[in-house]
Design a protein around this motif. Structure first.
Motif, PDB file in Angstrom:
ATOM      1  N   GLY A  30      37.317  41.125  40.712  1.00 22.06           N
ATOM      2  CA  GLY A  30      36.110  40.927  41.504  1.00 22.06           C
ATOM      3  C   GLY A  30      35.698  39.502  41.764  1.00 22.06           C
ATOM      4  N   ALA A  31      36.542  38.512  41.478  1.00 28.84           N
ATOM      5  CA  ALA A  31      36.189  37.132  41.799  1.00 28.84           C
ATOM      6  C   ALA A  31      36.109  36.952  43.310  1.00 28.84           C
ATOM      7  CB  ALA A  31      37.220  36.161  41.216  1.00 28.84           C
ATOM      8  N   THR A  32      35.078  36.267  43.768  1.00 30.44           N
ATOM      9  CA  THR A  32      34.913  36.001  45.203  1.00 30.44           C
ATOM     10  C   THR A  32      35.757  34.788  45.561  1.00 30.44           C
ATOM     11  OG1 THR A  32      32.667  36.847  45.000  1.00 30.44           O
ATOM     12  CG2 THR A  32      33.201  35.720  47.037  1.00 30.44           C
ATOM     13  N   LEU A  33      37.058  34.960  45.473  1.00 26.40           N
ATOM     14  CA  LEU A  33      38.037  33.911  45.717  1.00 26.40           C
ATOM     15  C   LEU A  33      39.289  34.543  46.308  1.00 26.40           C
ATOM     16  CD1 LEU A  33      37.700  31.998  42.311  1.00 26.40           C
ATOM     17  CD2 LEU A  33      36.856  31.178  44.518  1.00 26.40           C
ATOM     18  N   GLY A  34      40.145  33.707  46.914  1.00 28.00           N
ATOM     19  CA  GLY A  34      41.395  34.181  47.486  1.00 28.00           C
ATOM     20  C   GLY A  34      42.587  33.780  46.653  1.00 28.00           C
ATOM     21  N   GLY A  61      37.292  38.995  50.409  1.00 31.40           N
ATOM     22  CA  GLY A  61      36.760  39.247  51.745  1.00 31.40           C
ATOM     23  C   GLY A  61      37.823  39.536  52.781  1.00 31.40           C
ATOM     24  N   GLN A  62      39.092  39.498  52.395  1.00 31.25           N
ATOM     25  CA  GLN A  62      40.161  39.695  53.373  1.00 31.25           C
ATOM     26  C   GLN A  62      40.109  41.095  53.979  1.00 31.25           C
ATOM     27  OE1 GLN A  62      44.058  38.987  51.755  1.00 31.25           O
ATOM     28  NE2 GLN A  62      45.111  39.273  53.709  1.00 31.25           N
ATOM     29  N   GLY A  63      39.997  42.124  53.126  1.00 35.17           N
ATOM     30  CA  GLY A  63      39.936  43.479  53.645  1.00 35.17           C
ATOM     31  C   GLY A  63      38.639  43.767  54.375  1.00 35.17           C
ATOM     32  N   THR A  64      37.528  43.300  53.816  1.00 34.31           N
ATOM     33  CA  THR A  64      36.218  43.532  54.449  1.00 34.31           C
ATOM     34  C   THR A  64      36.132  42.827  55.789  1.00 34.31           C
ATOM     35  OG1 THR A  64      35.305  43.541  52.213  1.00 34.31           O
ATOM     36  CG2 THR A  64      33.742  43.489  54.022  1.00 34.31           C
ATOM     37  N   MET A  65      36.760  41.646  55.901  1.00 31.51           N
ATOM     38  CA  MET A  65      36.733  40.918  57.162  1.00 31.51           C
ATOM     39  C   MET A  65      37.447  41.704  58.257  1.00 31.51           C
ATOM     40  SD  MET A  65      37.820  36.971  57.875  1.00 31.51           S
ATOM     41  CE  MET A  65      39.480  37.205  57.210  1.00 31.51           C
ATOM     42  N   PHE A  86      39.814  32.618  52.113  1.00 29.60           N
ATOM     43  CA  PHE A  86      39.358  33.909  52.628  1.00 29.60           C
ATOM     44  C   PHE A  86      37.859  34.126  52.477  1.00 29.60           C
ATOM     45  CE2 PHE A  86      43.932  34.776  52.106  1.00 29.60           C
ATOM     46  CZ  PHE A  86      44.201  35.222  53.387  1.00 29.60           C
ATOM     47  N   PRO A  87      37.228  33.721  51.354  1.00 33.03           N
ATOM     48  CA  PRO A  87      35.764  33.856  51.323  1.00 33.03           C
ATOM     49  C   PRO A  87      35.064  33.052  52.411  1.00 33.03           C
ATOM     50  CG  PRO A  87      36.618  33.559  49.110  1.00 33.03           C
ATOM     51  CD  PRO A  87      37.760  33.323  50.040  1.00 33.03           C
ATOM     52  N   SER A  88      35.546  31.838  52.687  1.00 32.98           N
ATOM     53  CA  SER A  88      34.898  31.039  53.730  1.00 32.98           C
ATOM     54  C   SER A  88      35.145  31.644  55.110  1.00 32.98           C
ATOM     55  CB  SER A  88      35.397  29.587  53.676  1.00 32.98           C
ATOM     56  OG  SER A  88      36.796  29.507  53.824  1.00 32.98           O
ATOM     57  N   LEU A  89      36.335  32.171  55.354  1.00 31.45           N
ATOM     58  CA  LEU A  89      36.591  32.860  56.624  1.00 31.45           C
ATOM     59  C   LEU A  89      35.651  34.047  56.798  1.00 31.45           C
ATOM     60  CD1 LEU A  89      40.495  32.908  56.892  1.00 31.45           C
ATOM     61  CD2 LEU A  89      38.935  31.909  58.564  1.00 31.45           C
TER      62      LEU A  89
END
Length: 440
Positions: free
Chosen positions: A123-127, A306-310, A349-352
């Motif tokens: 669950g880290a908000t990192l890529g 955030g890759q999948g959610t994006m 990915f989080p910034s994208l």
């Protein structure tokens, strides 16, 4: 006719047996590095699916309940804290310090891989890009001994960059962005490169807009190399340009605050790595839980790269309400800041995702379309986090799958980059954990 001095030097370099041997090895090392990167990414994705899909279903939930991130990120913080304090290399670079070239010692790889395994799927908000860079560079340096390549600082840097590029291409699926990304990370050309590159980027973006405008106003055409894909993209208007510039300034300031928070977190972690890492990871879990409680949506929207959610956001931007977009921006931004200074991973990915969410949120503004909002938002957020303008434009074009929004992406990139560079720099990040002997 005499050759220019630089051309003569290049010819001498290419004729040197040592360089040709290193070049050949760099080509061959891409095979094992790519295989390792593939299985590493596949393993992370399977672990993520197990933790966020299979286990909730086995427990009788259709989707992860709101409290699901709390125990996962508590475990993540404890494990990463132990890795930081006991493994050489402290589990890799602190994400708040940015991306780094991958010419690291092979001795740090176990800590880097373990820290990524206990950060990203839990669950880290990192890529995954930072661990991939370290994996590729470390493997390339480790395999050098099989060929007898001379161990010099130059060859180590070259092999590290080559291995990192081979690994990072696995996640982007594009060798060009991997090569450009590593060139910018390595700082080829130094500050002079950015001084020349920014005006060139800006003028090319404005030139493209002028050609687009005059083509529409006059009905004339100058000809180009573009093929017609049979898909209609929206045309850029003056509203898209104006709003993208304003968005770039605001988003750059917001991402700068996120990174500043990440640096402050990293300073706290350096003093007491195990305790503070655990508390920060748990706080990131609280952000995801609060988002799920407030919106009724999946906490993985926050507790992930955030890759999948994006993909869902860009695929159907109108399905997200204003409240959900504001909530995910606030909660994911806070979790991102905490994870930047405590856990291990990368910021791409989080910034994208944050840029895409901001673009969709702003898209109802008069004169701004969804496509232009997405391009401007992603470009501004990504360049503010990475400080890599050319890589940012290529990333946005790659994610959107079209060059139609490239002029807006370029303008937003340049404005956000300049804004970020003019803001006060954050505090320096102190070293943490055990420091291995550097590669020779």
């Amino acid at each position: 006719m005499t050759q220019p001095a630089e051309a003569a030097k290049l010819g001498e370099l290419l004729r040197a047996p040592g360089y040709l041997k290193t070049l050949l090895f760099c080509g061959l090392v891409g095979i094992p590095v790519s295989l390792a990167a593939f299985w590493f990414l596949a393993g992370l994705q399977e672990l993520e699916r197990l933790v966020w899909v299979d286990l909730p279903h086995a427990a009788g939930f259709d989707s992860p309940p709101w409290w699901w991130p709390l125990p996962l990120l508590l475990i993540s913080g404890i494990c990463v804290g132990l890795i930081v304090t006991h493994f050489p290399g402290a589990g890799g670079h602190v994400p708040a310090s940015g991306l780094h070239p991958g010419a690291s010692s092979p001795a740090v790889l176990p800590g880097v891989l373990l820290a990524a395994v206990f950060s990203l799927p839990l669950g880290a908000t990192l890529g995954p890009e930072a661990p991939l860079i370290a994996l590729g560079g470390g493997l390339a340096v480790a395999l050098r001994h099989l060929t007898g390549t001379p161990e010099t600082p130059a060859s180590t840097a070259l092999l590290g960059a080559a291995g990192s590029a081979a690994a990072i291409a696995a996640i982007f699926g594009n060798p060009l962005i991997a090569a450009v990304l590593l060139m910018e990370i390595a700082g080829v050309g130094g500050p002079r490169l950015f001084a020349v590159m920014l005006p060139a980027l800006l003028s090319s973006g404005i030139g493209s807009l002028v050609f687009t405008g005059f083509g529409r106003w006059t009905g004339l055409s100058t000809g180009n190399l573009k093929l017609d894909p049979g898909v209609e993209f929206p045309r850029l208007d003056i509203g898209d340009v104006v709003w993208s510039i304003l968005m770039a300034v605001v988003i750059a300031c917001a991402v700068h605050l996120i990174q500043h928070g990440g640096r402050l977190t990293a300073i706290r972690v350096a003093g007491r790595p195990l305790l503070v890492t655990t508390l920060c990871a748990l706080a990131a879990g609280v952000c995801a839980a609060a988002y799920a409680l407030g919106t009724g949506l999946n906490p993985a929207d926050v507790a992930s790269s955030g890759q999948g959610t994006m993909g869902r956001l860009v695929g159907d931007p109108h399905a997200w309400g204003v409240g959900a977009l504001i909530a995910v921006l606030l909660c994911k931004g806070a979790a991102f800041s905490l994870c930047l200074g405590s856990l291990r991973g990368g910021p791409i990915f989080p910034s994208l995702f944050l840029g895409a969410a901001a673009g969709v949120l702003c898209s109802p503004l008069p004169g701004l379309g969804v496509g232009a909002g997405l391009a401007a938002g992603m470009a501004a957020a990504t360049v503010s986090a990475l400080r890599l303008p050319v890589s940012t434009v290529l990333l946005v074009v790659l994610v959107l799958g079209s060059t139609a929004m490239m002029p807006v992406a370029i303008l937003s990139t340049v404005v956000a980059f300049v804004t970020t560079e003019l803001l006060p720099p954050g505090p320096p990040i102190p070293p943490v954990g055990r420091t291995p002997r550097p590669a020779q």
